[in-house]
Structures are given as C-alpha cells and as structure tokens.
Design a protein around this motif. Structure first.
Motif, PDB file in Angstrom:
ATOM      1  N   LYS A  95      50.043 -30.433  46.239  1.00  0.00           N
ATOM      2  CA  LYS A  95      50.725 -29.959  47.487  1.00  0.00           C
ATOM      3  C   LYS A  95      50.565 -30.709  48.622  1.00  0.00           C
ATOM      4  O   LYS A  95      49.467 -31.701  48.630  1.00  0.00           O
ATOM      5  CB  LYS A  95      50.100 -28.516  47.999  1.00  0.00           C
ATOM      6  CG  LYS A  95      50.557 -27.254  46.931  1.00  0.00           C
ATOM      7  CD  LYS A  95      49.783 -26.069  47.554  1.00  0.00           C
ATOM      8  CE  LYS A  95      50.577 -24.931  46.853  1.00  0.00           C
ATOM      9  NZ  LYS A  95      49.869 -23.642  47.659  1.00  0.00           N
ATOM     10  N   LYS A  96      51.575 -30.814  49.532  1.00  0.00           N
ATOM     11  CA  LYS A  96      51.296 -31.783  50.719  1.00  0.00           C
ATOM     12  C   LYS A  96      50.680 -31.012  51.761  1.00  0.00           C
ATOM     13  O   LYS A  96      50.763 -29.709  51.546  1.00  0.00           O
ATOM     14  CB  LYS A  96      52.903 -31.900  51.298  1.00  0.00           C
ATOM     15  CG  LYS A  96      53.579 -32.958  50.541  1.00  0.00           C
ATOM     16  CD  LYS A  96      54.762 -33.689  51.034  1.00  0.00           C
ATOM     17  CE  LYS A  96      55.522 -34.444  50.447  1.00  0.00           C
ATOM     18  NZ  LYS A  96      56.885 -35.435  50.986  1.00  0.00           N
ATOM     19  N   VAL A  97      50.056 -31.724  52.498  1.00  0.00           N
ATOM     20  CA  VAL A  97      48.977 -31.003  53.537  1.00  0.00           C
ATOM     21  C   VAL A  97      49.748 -31.073  54.717  1.00  0.00           C
ATOM     22  O   VAL A  97      50.428 -32.015  55.249  1.00  0.00           O
ATOM     23  CB  VAL A  97      47.754 -31.881  53.681  1.00  0.00           C
ATOM     24  CG1 VAL A  97      47.103 -31.224  54.824  1.00  0.00           C
ATOM     25  CG2 VAL A  97      46.899 -31.645  52.480  1.00  0.00           C
ATOM     26  N   ALA A  98      49.851 -29.972  55.513  1.00  0.00           N
ATOM     27  CA  ALA A  98      50.411 -30.007  57.028  1.00  0.00           C
ATOM     28  C   ALA A  98      49.519 -29.227  57.888  1.00  0.00           C
ATOM     29  O   ALA A  98      48.792 -28.279  57.647  1.00  0.00           O
ATOM     30  CB  ALA A  98      51.821 -28.875  56.792  1.00  0.00           C
ATOM     31  N   LEU A  99      49.310 -30.088  58.899  1.00  0.00           N
ATOM     32  CA  LEU A  99      48.325 -29.832  59.797  1.00  0.00           C
ATOM     33  C   LEU A  99      49.224 -29.123  61.009  1.00  0.00           C
ATOM     34  O   LEU A  99      50.122 -29.837  61.560  1.00  0.00           O
ATOM     35  CB  LEU A  99      47.613 -30.969  60.542  1.00  0.00           C
ATOM     36  CG  LEU A  99      46.692 -30.776  61.673  1.00  0.00           C
ATOM     37  CD1 LEU A  99      45.593 -30.130  61.417  1.00  0.00           C
ATOM     38  CD2 LEU A  99      46.113 -31.897  61.988  1.00  0.00           C
ATOM     39  N   LEU A 100      48.785 -27.824  61.632  1.00  0.00           N
ATOM     40  CA  LEU A 100      49.566 -27.045  62.445  1.00  0.00           C
ATOM     41  C   LEU A 100      48.757 -27.038  63.609  1.00  0.00           C
ATOM     42  O   LEU A 100      47.547 -26.434  63.631  1.00  0.00           O
ATOM     43  CB  LEU A 100      50.012 -25.842  61.803  1.00  0.00           C
ATOM     44  CG  LEU A 100      50.571 -24.986  63.053  1.00  0.00           C
ATOM     45  CD1 LEU A 100      51.991 -25.487  63.399  1.00  0.00           C
ATOM     46  CD2 LEU A 100      50.917 -23.408  62.382  1.00  0.00           C
ATOM     47  N   THR A 101      49.293 -27.453  64.719  1.00  0.00           N
ATOM     48  CA  THR A 101      48.420 -27.297  66.040  1.00  0.00           C
ATOM     49  C   THR A 101      49.023 -26.018  66.769  1.00  0.00           C
ATOM     50  O   THR A 101      50.172 -25.778  66.558  1.00  0.00           O
ATOM     51  CB  THR A 101      48.605 -28.634  67.187  1.00  0.00           C
ATOM     52  OG1 THR A 101      50.050 -28.630  67.479  1.00  0.00           O
ATOM     53  CG2 THR A 101      48.279 -29.976  66.247  1.00  0.00           C
ATOM     54  N   GLY A 102      48.165 -25.384  67.682  1.00  0.00           N
ATOM     55  CA  GLY A 102      48.655 -24.149  68.184  1.00  0.00           C
ATOM     56  C   GLY A 102      48.867 -23.156  67.290  1.00  0.00           C
ATOM     57  O   GLY A 102      49.672 -22.269  67.388  1.00  0.00           O
TER      58      GLY A 102
ATOM     59  N   ALA B  74      45.080 -25.423  59.833  1.00  0.00           N
ATOM     60  CA  ALA B  74      45.303 -24.742  61.202  1.00  0.00           C
ATOM     61  C   ALA B  74      44.233 -25.245  62.130  1.00  0.00           C
ATOM     62  O   ALA B  74      43.202 -25.346  61.826  1.00  0.00           O
ATOM     63  CB  ALA B  74      45.527 -23.235  61.172  1.00  0.00           C
ATOM     64  N   THR B  75      44.856 -25.708  63.196  1.00  0.00           N
ATOM     65  CA  THR B  75      43.932 -26.031  64.360  1.00  0.00           C
ATOM     66  C   THR B  75      44.319 -25.303  65.768  1.00  0.00           C
ATOM     67  O   THR B  75      45.701 -25.043  66.027  1.00  0.00           O
ATOM     68  CB  THR B  75      43.610 -27.239  64.494  1.00  0.00           C
ATOM     69  OG1 THR B  75      42.686 -27.763  65.445  1.00  0.00           O
ATOM     70  CG2 THR B  75      45.162 -28.093  64.919  1.00  0.00           C
ATOM     71  N   ASP B  76      43.333 -24.963  66.564  1.00  0.00           N
ATOM     72  CA  ASP B  76      43.693 -24.389  68.014  1.00  0.00           C
ATOM     73  C   ASP B  76      42.019 -24.291  68.513  1.00  0.00           C
ATOM     74  O   ASP B  76      40.935 -24.692  67.726  1.00  0.00           O
ATOM     75  CB  ASP B  76      44.255 -22.967  67.656  1.00  0.00           C
ATOM     76  CG  ASP B  76      45.020 -22.663  69.063  1.00  0.00           C
ATOM     77  OD1 ASP B  76      44.724 -23.032  70.109  1.00  0.00           O
ATOM     78  OD2 ASP B  76      46.056 -22.095  68.834  1.00  0.00           O
ATOM     79  N   LEU B  77      42.148 -23.737  69.719  1.00  0.00           N
ATOM     80  CA  LEU B  77      40.694 -23.519  70.269  1.00  0.00           C
ATOM     81  C   LEU B  77      39.988 -22.394  69.511  1.00  0.00           C
ATOM     82  O   LEU B  77      38.837 -22.516  69.291  1.00  0.00           O
ATOM     83  CB  LEU B  77      40.700 -23.396  71.541  1.00  0.00           C
ATOM     84  CG  LEU B  77      41.269 -24.555  72.411  1.00  0.00           C
ATOM     85  CD1 LEU B  77      41.678 -23.954  74.166  1.00  0.00           C
ATOM     86  CD2 LEU B  77      40.415 -25.620  72.591  1.00  0.00           C
ATOM     87  N   ARG B  78      40.811 -21.343  69.174  1.00  0.00           N
ATOM     88  CA  ARG B  78      40.090 -20.403  68.515  1.00  0.00           C
ATOM     89  C   ARG B  78      40.936 -19.945  67.198  1.00  0.00           C
ATOM     90  O   ARG B  78      42.175 -20.014  67.366  1.00  0.00           O
ATOM     91  CB  ARG B  78      39.802 -19.080  69.332  1.00  0.00           C
ATOM     92  CG  ARG B  78      38.927 -19.370  70.621  1.00  0.00           C
ATOM     93  CD  ARG B  78      39.111 -18.241  71.477  1.00  0.00           C
ATOM     94  NE  ARG B  78      40.374 -18.104  72.346  1.00  0.00           N
ATOM     95  CZ  ARG B  78      40.542 -18.813  73.230  1.00  0.00           C
ATOM     96  NH1 ARG B  78      39.720 -19.714  73.698  1.00  0.00           N
ATOM     97  NH2 ARG B  78      41.828 -18.717  73.755  1.00  0.00           N
ATOM     98  N   ALA B  79      40.284 -19.270  66.356  1.00  0.00           N
ATOM     99  CA  ALA B  79      40.917 -19.024  65.020  1.00  0.00           C
ATOM    100  C   ALA B  79      41.547 -17.570  65.234  1.00  0.00           C
ATOM    101  O   ALA B  79      41.946 -16.962  64.180  1.00  0.00           O
ATOM    102  CB  ALA B  79      39.939 -18.980  63.898  1.00  0.00           C
ATOM    103  N   GLU B  80      41.632 -16.985  66.160  1.00  0.00           N
ATOM    104  CA  GLU B  80      42.262 -15.723  66.523  1.00  0.00           C
ATOM    105  C   GLU B  80      43.523 -15.402  65.796  1.00  0.00           C
ATOM    106  O   GLU B  80      44.601 -16.099  66.245  1.00  0.00           O
ATOM    107  CB  GLU B  80      42.224 -15.136  68.092  1.00  0.00           C
ATOM    108  CG  GLU B  80      42.836 -13.847  68.271  1.00  0.00           C
ATOM    109  CD  GLU B  80      42.924 -13.677  69.788  1.00  0.00           C
ATOM    110  OE1 GLU B  80      43.440 -12.518  69.971  1.00  0.00           O
ATOM    111  OE2 GLU B  80      42.391 -14.228  70.533  1.00  0.00           O
ATOM    112  N   GLY B  81      43.833 -14.600  65.058  1.00  0.00           N
ATOM    113  CA  GLY B  81      45.210 -14.626  64.290  1.00  0.00           C
ATOM    114  C   GLY B  81      45.616 -15.261  63.168  1.00  0.00           C
ATOM    115  O   GLY B  81      46.487 -15.194  62.930  1.00  0.00           O
ATOM    116  N   VAL B  82      44.511 -16.158  62.928  1.00  0.00           N
ATOM    117  CA  VAL B  82      45.038 -17.050  61.800  1.00  0.00           C
ATOM    118  C   VAL B  82      44.527 -16.469  60.546  1.00  0.00           C
ATOM    119  O   VAL B  82      42.796 -16.104  60.525  1.00  0.00           O
ATOM    120  CB  VAL B  82      44.179 -18.509  61.887  1.00  0.00           C
ATOM    121  CG1 VAL B  82      44.090 -19.289  60.853  1.00  0.00           C
ATOM    122  CG2 VAL B  82      44.518 -19.056  63.195  1.00  0.00           C
ATOM    123  N   PRO B  83      44.932 -16.385  59.562  1.00  0.00           N
ATOM    124  CA  PRO B  83      44.680 -15.441  58.181  1.00  0.00           C
ATOM    125  C   PRO B  83      43.290 -16.311  57.758  1.00  0.00           C
ATOM    126  O   PRO B  83      43.097 -17.404  57.729  1.00  0.00           O
ATOM    127  CB  PRO B  83      45.784 -15.502  57.325  1.00  0.00           C
ATOM    128  CG  PRO B  83      46.949 -15.633  58.267  1.00  0.00           C
ATOM    129  CD  PRO B  83      46.410 -16.589  59.386  1.00  0.00           C
TER     130      PRO B  83
END
Length: 362
Positions: A2-9, A31-40
């Motif tokens: 699989k290709k890796v996708a980095l998602l900001t926000g 996934a990246t953000d300041l907090r993991a809220e809402g990220v499965p």
C-alpha cells in the motif's frame, strides 16, 4: 504494498471524512494533528504542531509519505480574529511541510487543500469562477491560501491544489468558535454561494491522491443544484432546524450588484474539469436538505414551542441590529475590522500586500 498517505488536519471538519475516503482508496493512512480527537483507533496517529519546523521534519522523516494531503488550516472567519495563529499554520506550516517533503519524500505527491477565497470578492454580476481566473484576495485567509498554492507550484514537488467551496457537514453546521455567530449575518443575502457536502469533498480529495493530477488547480463544489444565493442556502438551513430566516435587516446590506467590491469571496464555480478528473459529485442540494431535515426532526419538535424566543436570540448576534449596531462599511473587510476589533493597519498588512516571491524555486 500500500502507498502511504500522510493527512494533516486529520481531526478537523474535513479531515475526519478524508481519513475514511483515503482508506477506501487503498491507502495506508497516517493521521496528524495537534490532538487525535475524532481519529479512529485503527488509524495510525502521529501528533505534530505544523508551526514547529523541527517537529515537521521529524514527522516527515518518520513517515516518508507517498502522498501528502495537506488539510490543516485556520479557516475564515477564525483566521480574522486570530491572524497570528492563521499565519503560523497557513504559511509557516506550509513552508515547513515543503522543506520536509523535499528532504524526506521528494518523489511524493502533494494534494493541497485550498479555498475559493483565493479569487477575492465576487458579486452576483460576475458570479462564476474558473481555475484560470485571476485572483485578487482581500482578506488574510485568501492571501495565505493563494501564497501557499504558489509555493507548492514552484517547489519542484509534484502537486495539485483543490479550491473548496462552502463545505457543509450536517453533523456540524455551526462550528463552536464564537466568531461564527455574528459572521453568519455579515455575508449579504444575494452573495453567490457554492455549497458542497463534506462527504463529496472527501471523495474529491481521496480521488486526487489516487489520480495525482500534477500541476492542476481544481475547483471543488457540488453540482449545479448547489449554486445558490446565500438567502436560499440560509433559509434552507434555518428551516431544517424549524426556524425562519432572520429579518433582512439583520444581514449586511447588499452592495452594488454590478461590482465585486464590498462582496465576500464566495462564488459559483465551474467544476466541469474537476468532476471529469475526480468524479466526486454524489450528493445534490435536495438530497442533502432531505437528509438534514430527517436528522433535525427531533430538534424541530423540541424547538417548536420556543421558536419565537430562539429566533430572536439568533438575530441578536447580528452586528447590524441593536443599540450597538454598526453601519456597513464600503467592504466586508471594513466590517470585519469593526466587529472583531482587528486593528486596520494589521488587517491591511495581512490582507492587501501581494504574495511574496516563492522561496522554493528549484
């Protein structure tokens, strides 16, 4: 593999939906953000402050993505009341990502999530925007997005920019930040608005990550049923919650219909090319509203006895009513400075200067 996708926000309004859309397209998502809220929990999460160049460099060195989807942003109207934060994320964050991508993933592809704010003010007399149209943003948010587009285009990286219209999430119609309450009334009722369901936006972004239309600027809005004046879109939204549209005097008076000055940056967009490339338009305006009315039915029943009180309370947020009412200025930016107490010299220096020359030319 699989290709890796980095998602900001990834924890943001759009990012939460993009996570699933990327996964469905076969990407391994980080996934990246300041907090993991809402990220499965089954999605790999790496916290990062994009305004911290060293942190961004560490993140990109760790992930080395095949695709970077840059969704993170401080959007309008929050960008108006927190201009320093907007510059730190929207400009410095972009700069750090470009530098780190060129260092750690120079063959990767970038999908930059931009906005139709880049076009600048748009009135009903010239309502349709196309990717090749000139851009004259008059607010800090539009200028930051246009500058970032330019930086990516001159970075030497393979990339595309997606300019989003008015993204609507029926689960989050009114964000929590208090600046949204008065700002609802600061857009004139005849303003052309191009809505789009957030799920269609996520489809477009994931499709761009897979198709990789290098060098393209693509306009992302709903199908033609979504091209409406603000009056109609707001009436539908208020109606779904069982409320009438507030009185016309609560909204910013319509400027000269034949000129763009004084209007907001929202417009109708020609999405022909983007739909051909990305095939994302699934949800019509009527289908969205029908689903929203079903979702909000319990709220309508609860609000029915309180409808007059709630309606008056909502109208009281208008900056054009009451004892502290303002007189509409020549431009919406004038009203923004007045309502949000933004010093005019700061506002103008952050909104009217031409974009700096791209520092990333190869």
């Amino acid at each position: 593999m699989k290709k890796v996708a980095l998602l900001t926000g990834a924890a943001g309004k759009v990012g939460r939906y993009v996570l699933g859309a990327l996964s469905r397209r076969g990407f391994e998502v980080v996934a990246t953000d300041l907090r993991a809220e809402g990220v499965p929990l089954d999605i790999r999460f790496e916290p990062c402050d994009l305004s911290d160049g060293a942190a961004v460099d560490r993140l990109l060195g760790l992930v080395k993505p095949d695709v970077l989807v840059h969704c993170a942003a401080v959007v309008a109207p929050i960008a108006y009341v927190e201009p320093e934060l907007a510059e730190a994320v929207n400009l410095r964050g972009t700069e750090h990502l470009i530098e780190a991508m060129k260092k750690h993933a120079p063959d990767g592809f970038v999908v930059f999530i931009s906005s139709y704010a880049t076009f600048g003010p748009c009135g009903p007399g010239d309502a349709v925007r196309r990717p090749s149209d000139p851009c004259y943003p008059d607010d800090n948010y539009g200028l930051q997005k246009l500058t970032s587009e330019s930086w990516f285009a001159h970075s030497g990286l393979r990339q595309c920019s997606l300019r989003l219209g008015a993204v609507l999430d029926m689960q989050n119609l009114m964000p929590a930040h208090p600046c949204y309450r008065p700002f609802v009334f600061m857009v004139s009722l005849e303003q052309p608005e191009h809505g789009v369901d957030v799920r269609d936006v996520a489809r477009a972004i994931a499709s761009a990550a897979a198709v990789q239309p290098d060098g393209h600027v693509l306009l992302i809005g709903g199908d033609d049923s979504w091209k409406l004046p603000a009056r109609d879109l707001r009436r539908d939204m208020f109606g779904a919650m069982g409320l009438p549209l507030p009185p016309e005097r609560a909204f910013r008076p319509n400027p000269d219909l034949s000129r763009n000055e004084g209007w907001f940056y929202e417009s109708w967009m020609d999405t022909t090319q983007s739909e051909q490339l990305l095939s994302f338009q699934r949800v019509t305006h009527d289908a969205f509203m029908a689903e929203l009315r079903r979702l909000k039915r319990p709220q309508r029943l609860l609000l029915a006895p309180l409808r007059p009180i709630v309606s008056r309370a909502m109208s009281s947020a208008s900056p054009y009513l009451g004892k502290n009412a303002i007189t509409a200025g020549p431009t919406l930016w004038d009203d923004i400075c007045t309502v949000f107490d933004v010093p005019e010299n700061v506002a103008r220096s952050r909104s009217s200067m031409p974009p700096p020359p791209p520092p990333f030319a190869t």
